[in-house]
Design an enzyme around this catalytic site. Structure first.
Site, PDB file in Angstrom:
ATOM      1  N   LYS A  89       0.805  -1.225   0.000  1.00 32.37           N
ATOM      2  CA  LYS A  89       0.000   0.000   0.000  1.00 32.37           C
ATOM      3  C   LYS A  89       0.843   1.283   0.000  1.00 32.37           C
ATOM      4  CE  LYS A  89      -4.218  -1.578   2.303  1.00 32.37           C
ATOM      5  NZ  LYS A  89      -5.194  -1.206   3.322  1.00 32.37           N
ATOM      6  N   ASP A 109     -10.335   3.078   1.894  1.00 32.49           N
ATOM      7  CA  ASP A 109     -10.564   2.653   3.287  1.00 32.49           C
ATOM      8  C   ASP A 109     -11.238   3.775   4.091  1.00 32.49           C
ATOM      9  OD1 ASP A 109      -9.552   0.064   3.180  1.00 32.49           O
ATOM     10  OD2 ASP A 109      -7.502   0.703   3.589  1.00 32.49           O
TER      11      ASP A 109
HETATM   12  P1  NAP Z   1      -0.727  -2.115  11.546  1.00 29.96           P
HETATM   13  O1  NAP Z   1      -0.392  -1.062  10.552  1.00 29.96           O
HETATM   14  O2  NAP Z   1       0.262  -3.183  11.829  1.00 29.96           O
HETATM   15  O3  NAP Z   1      -1.111  -1.375  12.932  1.00 29.96           O
HETATM   16  C1  NAP Z   1      -1.403  -2.133  14.066  1.00 29.96           C
HETATM   17  C2  NAP Z   1      -1.969  -1.225  15.153  1.00 29.96           C
HETATM   18  O4  NAP Z   1      -2.380  -2.044  16.253  1.00 29.96           O
HETATM   19  C3  NAP Z   1      -0.961  -0.224  15.720  1.00 29.96           C
HETATM   20  O5  NAP Z   1      -1.629   0.943  16.129  1.00 29.96           O
HETATM   21  C4  NAP Z   1      -0.404  -0.994  16.930  1.00 29.96           C
HETATM   22  O6  NAP Z   1       0.143  -0.169  17.929  1.00 29.96           O
HETATM   23  C5  NAP Z   1      -1.667  -1.639  17.438  1.00 29.96           C
HETATM   24  N1  NAP Z   1      -1.412  -2.822  18.268  1.00 29.96           N
HETATM   25  C6  NAP Z   1      -0.955  -4.030  17.848  1.00 29.96           C
HETATM   26  N2  NAP Z   1      -0.892  -4.876  18.897  1.00 29.96           N
HETATM   27  C7  NAP Z   1      -1.292  -4.183  19.994  1.00 29.96           C
HETATM   28  C8  NAP Z   1      -1.446  -4.512  21.372  1.00 29.96           C
HETATM   29  N3  NAP Z   1      -1.161  -5.731  21.823  1.00 29.96           N
HETATM   30  N4  NAP Z   1      -1.922  -3.563  22.200  1.00 29.96           N
HETATM   31  C9  NAP Z   1      -2.241  -2.327  21.731  1.00 29.96           C
HETATM   32  N5  NAP Z   1      -2.113  -1.940  20.453  1.00 29.96           N
HETATM   33  C10 NAP Z   1      -1.648  -2.861  19.584  1.00 29.96           C
HETATM   34  O7  NAP Z   1      -2.058  -2.889  11.117  1.00 29.96           O
HETATM   35  P2  NAP Z   1      -3.296  -2.302  10.273  1.00 29.96           P
HETATM   36  O8  NAP Z   1      -3.098  -2.614   8.849  1.00 29.96           O
HETATM   37  O9  NAP Z   1      -3.535  -0.877  10.669  1.00 29.96           O
HETATM   38  O10 NAP Z   1      -4.498  -3.238  10.780  1.00 29.96           O
HETATM   39  C11 NAP Z   1      -5.043  -3.097  12.082  1.00 29.96           C
HETATM   40  C12 NAP Z   1      -6.312  -3.947  12.175  1.00 29.96           C
HETATM   41  O11 NAP Z   1      -7.304  -3.419  11.293  1.00 29.96           O
HETATM   42  C13 NAP Z   1      -6.123  -5.416  11.761  1.00 29.96           C
HETATM   43  O12 NAP Z   1      -6.884  -6.229  12.614  1.00 29.96           O
HETATM   44  C14 NAP Z   1      -6.688  -5.479  10.363  1.00 29.96           C
HETATM   45  O13 NAP Z   1      -7.212  -6.756  10.029  1.00 29.96           O
HETATM   46  C15 NAP Z   1      -7.801  -4.460  10.476  1.00 29.96           C
HETATM   47  N6  NAP Z   1      -8.176  -3.874   9.174  1.00 29.96           N
HETATM   48  C16 NAP Z   1      -9.460  -3.988   8.802  1.00 29.96           C
HETATM   49  C17 NAP Z   1      -9.868  -3.424   7.616  1.00 29.96           C
HETATM   50  C18 NAP Z   1     -11.303  -3.563   7.218  1.00 29.96           C
HETATM   51  O14 NAP Z   1     -11.617  -3.286   6.054  1.00 29.96           O
HETATM   52  N7  NAP Z   1     -12.194  -3.943   8.110  1.00 29.96           N
HETATM   53  C19 NAP Z   1      -8.963  -2.744   6.798  1.00 29.96           C
HETATM   54  C20 NAP Z   1      -7.632  -2.634   7.221  1.00 29.96           C
HETATM   55  C21 NAP Z   1      -7.251  -3.215   8.422  1.00 29.96           C
HETATM   56  P3  NAP Z   1       1.716   0.257  17.867  1.00 29.96           P
HETATM   57  O15 NAP Z   1       1.792   1.401  16.917  1.00 29.96           O
HETATM   58  O16 NAP Z   1       2.038   0.627  19.267  1.00 29.96           O
HETATM   59  O17 NAP Z   1       2.473  -0.953  17.385  1.00 29.96           O
END
Ligand code: NAP
Length: 268
Positions: free
Chosen positions: A65, A102
């Protein structure tokens, strides 16, 4: 036949093919939606090759992305540039354009649940890829956005780029939620284990709570939010509407939303 697809690595688990192909079926379009997993070093050649082959549109997922945004051959629009990620490439015009559906996906999901964002106070938990899209979407819709993240510096950095936003450490959510109208979880917390990123005691019946996590559909956060009397919006809505927006961009047709929703939810 019109070809569309998804580019990422891995893409085998994706729900986009059945969701888009259900729409083509409903609309009577002679089209297919395929998945592609190029090696990162071949990304640019893959995008240029897709154009040369007459592919009409590609969705983009992890890990490409941000990389697509940096490609010279892709003209990213303002929203994708601000978010820092492209999730939809459009080959139907003169030039290859990059978009991020998104953010608008989140807004359409919330609108579908009668959630008012203009003038609202929103708490966003998470400042990763999904969090960035949600933050810009909420702010563009007129909400004040409080961004809380485990790594507080990432929330603060994101908040400097988003209008009407402030960054906090994760623990601040308990103090922020009593005054909030909307809560969005854009962390991955709740995906693999039955935990919530937010204390249940902070949830209340004047909140609309959206979870980006869609596996499982009913996360602990949404269960606790429903128990507190809040409106709940699960992660399939965001997934659905980012696809709806991409399909409408590529085809100019009004997407058959309920058919796409059915195709998606029957697989979750
Ligand atoms: P990402 O870029 O890896 O970001 C992960 C986020 O989660 C960061 O803010 C991270 O905090 C936080 N995090 C991870 N583990 C944690 C914990 N144990 N405690 C507190 N915070 C934690 O991932 P992403 O792409 O943004 O995706 C995040 C979620 O959204 C995933 O579950 C994904 O499947 C979902 N998603 C859904 C859609 C949809 O269309 N529904 C679209 C995109 C993503 P830090 O910055 O401190 O590491």
């Amino acid at each position: 036949m019109d070809l569309f697809g998804l580019i990422g690595n891995p893409v085998g688990h994706s729900l986009s093919p059945p969701m888009h192909e259900a729409a083509y079926d409903e609309l009577g379009l002679d089209a297919r939606y395929l998945t592609f997993e190029p090696d990162p070093e071949n990304l640019e050649r893959a995008i240029d090759g897709a154009q040369a082959l007459g592919i009409r549109g590609l969705n983009v997922t992890i890990p490409f992305k941000q990389d697509v945004l940096a490609l010279e051959s892709v003209a990213a629009d303002d929203l994708a540039t601000r978010i820092g990620a492209v999730n939809t490439i459009d080959f139907t015009g003169q030039e290859i354009t990059g978009h991020n559906t998104d953010a608008i996906g989140v807004l359409r999901a919330l609108r579908d649940h009668d959630v008012q964002l203009e003038g609202a106070t929103a708490v966003l938990v998470g400042a990763g890829g999904a969090g960035r899209a949600v933050a810009f979407g909420l702010a563009d819709a007129g909400a004040t956005v409080h961004i809380a993240n485990r790594t507080a510096s990432k929330a603060e950095e994101l908040a400097t780029a988003v209008p009407n936003a402030r960054g906090y450490e994760l623990e601040a959510v308990s103090d922020l939620l009593p005054e909030a109208d909307v809560l969005v979880n854009a962390t991955s917390v709740g995906m693999e284990t039955d935990v919530s990123p937010v204390p249940a005691e902070a949830l209340h019946d004047e909140l609309a709570v959206m979870d980006a996590v869609y596996r499982p559909l009913e996360t602990r956060l949404l269960r606790e939010a429903a128990a507190a009397g809040a409106t709940t919006v699960d992660g399939a809505w965001m997934l659905l509407y980012q696809g709806v927006e991409a399909l409408e961009l590529w085809t100019g047709e009004s997407a058959p939303v309920s058919r796409m929703d059915e195709a998606l939810r029957s697989r979750l």
